[in-house]
Design an enzyme around this catalytic site. Structure first.
Site, PDB file in Angstrom:
ATOM      1  N   SER A 290      33.345  12.552  47.387  1.00 10.89           N
ATOM      2  CA  SER A 290      33.185  13.167  48.777  1.00 10.89           C
ATOM      3  C   SER A 290      32.292  12.209  49.442  1.00 10.89           C
ATOM      4  O   SER A 290      31.451  11.597  49.237  1.00 10.89           O
ATOM      5  CB  SER A 290      32.556  14.385  48.333  1.00 10.89           C
ATOM      6  OG  SER A 290      32.199  14.891  49.671  1.00 10.89           O
TER       7      SER A 290
ATOM      8  N   TYR B 179      24.908  19.012  46.166  1.00  9.78           N
ATOM      9  CA  TYR B 179      26.336  18.499  45.980  1.00  9.78           C
ATOM     10  C   TYR B 179      26.324  17.155  46.558  1.00  9.78           C
ATOM     11  O   TYR B 179      27.047  16.371  45.606  1.00  9.78           O
ATOM     12  CB  TYR B 179      27.237  19.547  46.642  1.00  9.78           C
ATOM     13  CG  TYR B 179      28.575  18.774  46.931  1.00  9.78           C
ATOM     14  CD1 TYR B 179      29.526  19.170  45.788  1.00  9.78           C
ATOM     15  CD2 TYR B 179      29.123  18.447  48.049  1.00  9.78           C
ATOM     16  CE1 TYR B 179      30.860  18.850  45.777  1.00  9.78           C
ATOM     17  CE2 TYR B 179      30.300  18.036  48.351  1.00  9.78           C
ATOM     18  CZ  TYR B 179      31.186  18.068  47.053  1.00  9.78           C
ATOM     19  OH  TYR B 179      32.359  17.743  47.139  1.00  9.78           O
TER      20      TYR B 179
END
Length: 233
Positions: free
Chosen positions: A144, A158
């Site tokens: 990501s 995250y």
């Protein structure tokens, strides 16, 4: 990937979003696909049904990517379809958007277990199989842009997990390159998938769109096409 060298591709988290698009792309290209999903078997079956016209074998397996025993079983089942030639580690979770100070240790551990250990376990199971058979193959781990941006005020734990995935992939690629085994990362920016709803903000993609140079979120198909290219020769 070319139809000249068909085989089986394993996709984790293939029941929705980017993963579902990846499954469909490989099936359409003439490859068998085994994909895992965490829940919602009816959604997984929808993906299988969409791939039926392509004349290949597409199998959905409910599996927890954190379980090393299940990882080995997934690889063995995939090999029964045809030789495994690729792995896409797409399964991943965030948590509810908010300050890092509000994140409990159980949530942090869960994110690390799925995003980092789950990816490592699947890679290890597949690479062990390739090395044992003297086979080559290709891996794409889905990261990501959060790994670079840090996602402050949203989910920095995250972001940290995805940075770990990127560092791990570099080492994996270097360690096994001389065996014909490749490992790469595709690191999407904000993409219009259900992950935002699961993190508590269904409209997040629209909210951040003005900050994106193209003024829109990515489409899952676009990310899937990048993954398919990275897995190809």
């Amino acid at each position: 990937m070319s139809k000249e060298k068909p085989g089986t591709v394993i996709v984790t988290g293939g029941g929705r979003g980017i993963g579902a698009e990846v499954v469909q792309l490989f099936a359409q290209a003439g490859h068998n696909v085994l994909f895992t999903y965490a829940s919602k078997p009816h959604r997984a079956q929808e993906v299988v049904d969409r791939c039926a016209p392509f004349g290949v074998k597409v199998v959905a397996v409910q599996a927890d990517v954190r379980d090393p025993m299940l990882a080995t079983a997934v690889v063995e089942q995939a090999q029964r379809l045809s030789a495994v030639i690729g792995l896409v580690n797409n399964a991943g979770i965030t948590s509810r958007i908010g300050s890092f100070l509000d994140v409990d240790i159980e949530t942090m551990r869960d994110v690390l277990d799925v995003n980092v250990l789950g990816t490592m376990v699947m890679c290890q199971a597949v690479v062990r199989d390739w090395v044992a058979r003297g086979a080559s193959g290709s891996i794409v781990n889905v990261s990501s842009i959060a790994a670079t941006l840090g996602s402050p005020g949203e989910y920095i734990h995250y972001a940290g997990s995805k940075a770990a995935v990127e560092g791990f992939t570099i080492g994996l690629a270097k360690e096994f390159a001389d065996r014909g085994i490749r490992a790469n990362v595709v690191s999407p920016g904000t993409t219009d998938t259900e992950i935002h709803a699961l993190s508590g903000e269904p409209g997040r993609a629209e909210r951040v769109a003005p900050k994106i140079p193209m003024r829109r979120a990515g489409d899952p198909r676009e990310i899937a096409e990048a993954i398919a290219w990275m897995l190809s020769d």
